[in-house]
Design an enzyme around this catalytic site. Structure first.
Site, PDB file in Angstrom:
ATOM      1  N   ALA A   1       0.817  -1.214   0.000  1.00  0.00           N
ATOM      2  CA  ALA A   1       0.000   0.000   0.000  1.00  0.00           C
ATOM      3  C   ALA A   1       0.855   1.271   0.000  1.00  0.00           C
ATOM      4  O   ALA A   1       0.417   2.311  -0.494  1.00  0.00           O
ATOM      5  CB  ALA A   1      -0.921  -0.028   1.210  1.00  0.00           C
TER       6      ALA A   1
ATOM      7  N   GLN B   1       0.406  -6.353  -3.378  1.00  0.00           N
ATOM      8  CA  GLN B   1      -0.645  -6.562  -2.381  1.00  0.00           C
ATOM      9  C   GLN B   1      -1.799  -5.595  -2.648  1.00  0.00           C
ATOM     10  O   GLN B   1      -2.819  -5.663  -1.976  1.00  0.00           O
ATOM     11  CB  GLN B   1      -0.083  -6.316  -0.974  1.00  0.00           C
ATOM     12  CG  GLN B   1       0.957  -7.336  -0.555  1.00  0.00           C
ATOM     13  CD  GLN B   1       1.665  -6.900   0.716  1.00  0.00           C
ATOM     14  OE1 GLN B   1       2.727  -6.298   0.678  1.00  0.00           O
ATOM     15  NE2 GLN B   1       1.082  -7.191   1.842  1.00  0.00           N
TER      16      GLN B   1
ATOM     17  N   ASP C   1      -5.444  -1.562  -6.367  1.00  0.00           N
ATOM     18  CA  ASP C   1      -5.836  -0.298  -6.996  1.00  0.00           C
ATOM     19  C   ASP C   1      -5.607  -0.240  -8.500  1.00  0.00           C
ATOM     20  O   ASP C   1      -6.012   0.731  -9.156  1.00  0.00           O
ATOM     21  CB  ASP C   1      -5.118   0.877  -6.303  1.00  0.00           C
ATOM     22  CG  ASP C   1      -3.591   0.728  -6.278  1.00  0.00           C
ATOM     23  OD1 ASP C   1      -3.021   0.125  -7.207  1.00  0.00           O
ATOM     24  OD2 ASP C   1      -2.959   1.231  -5.322  1.00  0.00           O
TER      25      ASP C   1
ATOM     26  N   HIS D   1      -4.016  -9.834  -3.757  1.00  0.00           N
ATOM     27  CA  HIS D   1      -5.244  -9.592  -2.989  1.00  0.00           C
ATOM     28  C   HIS D   1      -6.420  -9.203  -3.879  1.00  0.00           C
ATOM     29  O   HIS D   1      -7.426  -8.720  -3.382  1.00  0.00           O
ATOM     30  CB  HIS D   1      -4.990  -8.516  -1.928  1.00  0.00           C
ATOM     31  CG  HIS D   1      -3.977  -8.943  -0.901  1.00  0.00           C
ATOM     32  ND1 HIS D   1      -3.463  -8.116   0.052  1.00  0.00           N
ATOM     33  CD2 HIS D   1      -3.384 -10.160  -0.690  1.00  0.00           C
ATOM     34  CE1 HIS D   1      -2.588  -8.779   0.810  1.00  0.00           C
ATOM     35  NE2 HIS D   1      -2.522 -10.021   0.365  1.00  0.00           N
TER      36      HIS D   1
ATOM     37  N   CYS E   1     -19.110 -12.234  -7.636  1.00  0.00           N
ATOM     38  CA  CYS E   1     -20.200 -12.883  -6.917  1.00  0.00           C
ATOM     39  C   CYS E   1     -19.614 -13.916  -5.951  1.00  0.00           C
ATOM     40  O   CYS E   1     -18.756 -14.714  -6.338  1.00  0.00           O
ATOM     41  CB  CYS E   1     -21.154 -13.554  -7.906  1.00  0.00           C
ATOM     42  SG  CYS E   1     -22.413 -14.526  -7.047  1.00  0.00           S
TER      43      CYS E   1
ATOM     44  N   CYS F   1     -26.083 -10.817  -7.209  1.00  0.00           N
ATOM     45  CA  CYS F   1     -25.722 -11.196  -8.575  1.00  0.00           C
ATOM     46  C   CYS F   1     -26.999 -11.347  -9.422  1.00  0.00           C
ATOM     47  O   CYS F   1     -27.948 -12.015  -9.002  1.00  0.00           O
ATOM     48  CB  CYS F   1     -24.965 -12.524  -8.509  1.00  0.00           C
ATOM     49  SG  CYS F   1     -24.492 -13.202 -10.094  1.00  0.00           S
TER      50      CYS F   1
ATOM     51  N   ASN G   1      11.078   1.510   2.052  1.00  0.00           N
ATOM     52  CA  ASN G   1       9.861   1.653   2.848  1.00  0.00           C
ATOM     53  C   ASN G   1      10.074   2.768   3.874  1.00  0.00           C
ATOM     54  O   ASN G   1      11.153   2.866   4.448  1.00  0.00           O
ATOM     55  CB  ASN G   1       9.541   0.332   3.570  1.00  0.00           C
ATOM     56  CG  ASN G   1       8.101   0.274   4.024  1.00  0.00           C
ATOM     57  OD1 ASN G   1       7.192   0.314   3.200  1.00  0.00           O
ATOM     58  ND2 ASN G   1       7.858   0.210   5.321  1.00  0.00           N
TER      59      ASN G   1
HETATM   60  P1  NAD Z   1       0.781  -1.497   5.023  1.00  0.00           P
HETATM   61  O1  NAD Z   1      -0.244  -0.419   5.112  1.00  0.00           O
HETATM   62  O2  NAD Z   1       0.802  -2.583   6.048  1.00  0.00           O
HETATM   63  O3  NAD Z   1       2.219  -0.855   4.991  1.00  0.00           O
HETATM   64  C1  NAD Z   1       2.518   0.165   4.125  1.00  0.00           C
HETATM   65  C2  NAD Z   1       3.960   0.570   4.363  1.00  0.00           C
HETATM   66  O4  NAD Z   1       4.278   1.550   3.393  1.00  0.00           O
HETATM   67  C3  NAD Z   1       4.190   1.191   5.750  1.00  0.00           C
HETATM   68  O5  NAD Z   1       5.203   0.471   6.412  1.00  0.00           O
HETATM   69  C4  NAD Z   1       4.637   2.636   5.436  1.00  0.00           C
HETATM   70  O6  NAD Z   1       5.698   3.049   6.252  1.00  0.00           O
HETATM   71  C5  NAD Z   1       5.085   2.531   4.007  1.00  0.00           C
HETATM   72  N1  NAD Z   1       4.887   3.748   3.206  1.00  0.00           N
HETATM   73  C6  NAD Z   1       3.843   4.612   3.234  1.00  0.00           C
HETATM   74  N2  NAD Z   1       4.024   5.572   2.290  1.00  0.00           N
HETATM   75  C7  NAD Z   1       5.198   5.293   1.672  1.00  0.00           C
HETATM   76  C8  NAD Z   1       5.920   5.903   0.618  1.00  0.00           C
HETATM   77  N3  NAD Z   1       5.489   7.019   0.013  1.00  0.00           N
HETATM   78  N4  NAD Z   1       7.084   5.331   0.206  1.00  0.00           N
HETATM   79  C9  NAD Z   1       7.562   4.207   0.826  1.00  0.00           C
HETATM   80  N5  NAD Z   1       6.912   3.595   1.840  1.00  0.00           N
HETATM   81  C10 NAD Z   1       5.739   4.124   2.248  1.00  0.00           C
HETATM   82  O7  NAD Z   1       0.653  -2.049   3.559  1.00  0.00           O
HETATM   83  P2  NAD Z   1       0.763  -3.501   3.013  1.00  0.00           P
HETATM   84  O8  NAD Z   1       1.989  -4.143   3.538  1.00  0.00           O
HETATM   85  O9  NAD Z   1       0.582  -3.407   1.577  1.00  0.00           O
HETATM   86  O10 NAD Z   1      -0.512  -4.244   3.645  1.00  0.00           O
HETATM   87  C11 NAD Z   1      -1.785  -3.651   3.716  1.00  0.00           C
HETATM   88  C12 NAD Z   1      -2.878  -4.385   2.994  1.00  0.00           C
HETATM   89  O11 NAD Z   1      -3.971  -3.512   2.789  1.00  0.00           O
HETATM   90  C13 NAD Z   1      -2.447  -4.809   1.648  1.00  0.00           C
HETATM   91  O12 NAD Z   1      -2.298  -6.173   1.696  1.00  0.00           O
HETATM   92  C14 NAD Z   1      -3.525  -4.381   0.658  1.00  0.00           C
HETATM   93  O13 NAD Z   1      -4.302  -5.489   0.252  1.00  0.00           O
HETATM   94  C15 NAD Z   1      -4.407  -3.470   1.421  1.00  0.00           C
HETATM   95  N6  NAD Z   1      -4.398  -2.081   0.953  1.00  0.00           N
HETATM   96  C16 NAD Z   1      -4.249  -1.776  -0.374  1.00  0.00           C
HETATM   97  C17 NAD Z   1      -4.252  -0.451  -0.808  1.00  0.00           C
HETATM   98  C18 NAD Z   1      -4.098  -0.146  -2.276  1.00  0.00           C
HETATM   99  O14 NAD Z   1      -4.492  -0.959  -3.113  1.00  0.00           O
HETATM  100  N7  NAD Z   1      -3.518   1.025  -2.632  1.00  0.00           N
HETATM  101  C19 NAD Z   1      -4.379   0.569   0.125  1.00  0.00           C
HETATM  102  C20 NAD Z   1      -4.535   0.230   1.489  1.00  0.00           C
HETATM  103  C21 NAD Z   1      -4.550  -1.100   1.894  1.00  0.00           C
END
Ligand code: NAD
Length: 255
Positions: A27, A104, A107, A124, A132, A157, A223
């Site tokens: 994310a 993960q 979007d 994901h 459905c 559905c 990160n």
């Molecule tokens: P997470 O939210 O657990 O971790 C995100 C990490 O990104 C954090 O450790 C943060 O420090 C870091 N971060 C934030 N902005 C950043 C940047 N500009 N540059 C570098 N690092 C940055 O995310 P995750 O590990 O992907 O797990 C969360 C779950 O939630 C995912 O599995 C996903 O399915 C879902 N999710 C997806 C979206 C999306 O599709 N954009 C958004 C929110 C949550």
């Protein structure tokens, strides 16, 4: 302790020497596109406890909560555009170095940035489609959103009457086996594993860099905050992905 420019230089050298890079994105790569991540402080995703798959299937109230909590976030995801970090990974593919992206995220921004769909594994699922829960049929999410905006509170559905949800996995749902198998194959056959914007706290995604490390494959983590694998990585950069990735990719000669 190495300086930022020394770590950046180490990352550039690893990328220059690699031929089969795999990126795992979370994310955090999309926060610079305006989509909040899940675990950073103040996350809107955690304002309410997430609805589990079991609750979604068994309770009309949980389905109402699910659609209500998604309202603002769905609009944010639908209008978001790729940022410099997404475009840098697309450029890495154009320069012939990127074997695949395991994401993960749901979007769709790697697709929009120009990575080939066959190189993207969406662990994901995707929020661009509806699914459905009974027959599995996929349909258009914007179309479903129009039904919800018009007042449907528990959409079903049109084919079989099953409950509809976004084509993403909920807590308590497994990552589909074909996606996980492809992700494991990428993690064990790459020659450089790159983590971008993931807390590495969500399984099974967090196990993938460990698989790569098990093959003695170098690991780069970009990160903002520390991750549980920082002490095992070859390079760790705690900076914004959009500021760092383009500087690394620009250093690669065009093939
Ligand atoms: P997470 O939210 O657990 O971790 C995100 C990490 O990104 C954090 O450790 C943060 O420090 C870091 N971060 C934030 N902005 C950043 C940047 N500009 N540059 C570098 N690092 C940055 O995310 P995750 O590990 O992907 O797990 C969360 C779950 O939630 C995912 O599995 C996903 O399915 C879902 N999710 C997806 C979206 C999306 O599709 N954009 C958004 C929110 C949550």
């Amino acid at each position: 302790m190495l300086s930022f420019s020394e770590r950046l230089q180490d990352a550039i050298e690893l990328v220059q020497h690699a031929q089969r890079i795999v990126a795992l994105t979370g994310a955090g790569i999309s926060t610079e596109s305006g989509i909040p991540d899940f675990r950073s402080p103040g996350s809107p995703w955690l304002e309410q406890p997430p609805v589990s798959y079991k609750a979604f299937i068994s309770s009309a109230e949980s389905r109402r909560q699910y659609w209500q909590s998604r309202r603002n976030l769905s609009a944010q995801v639908a209008t978001a555009r790729p940022n410099a970090a997404h475009y840098a990974l697309a450029e890495l593919e154009r320069r012939g170095k990127l074997m695949g992206i395991i994401t993960q995220n749901f979007d769709g921004l790697h697709h929009d940035a120009g990575n080939q769909p066959e190189r993207i594994v969406e662990l994901h699922g995707t929020s661009r489609e509806a699914a459905c829960t009974l027959c599995g049929a996929r349909s258009s999410m914007p179309e479903l959103q129009r039904r919800i905006d018009a007042g449907e509170v528990d959409p079903t559905c049109t084919e079989c009457g099953g409950y509809l949800k976004s084509a993403t996995i909920l807590f308590g749902q497994r990552v589909p086996e074909p996606a996980l198998a492809r992700a494991k194959e990428l993690a064990t056959t790459c020659d450089l594993f790159l983590v971008v914007g993931s807390s590495l706290k969500v399984m099974p995604a967090a196990s993938l860099p460990r698989l790569a490390l098990g093959q003695d494959t170098p690991l780069i983590i970009i990160n903002l905050l520390p991750t549980p694998l920082d002490d095992q990585a070859d390079v760790v950069i705690h900076e914004k992905a959009g500021a760092v990735l383009p500087r690394i990719i620009e250093s690669i000669p065009c093939s």
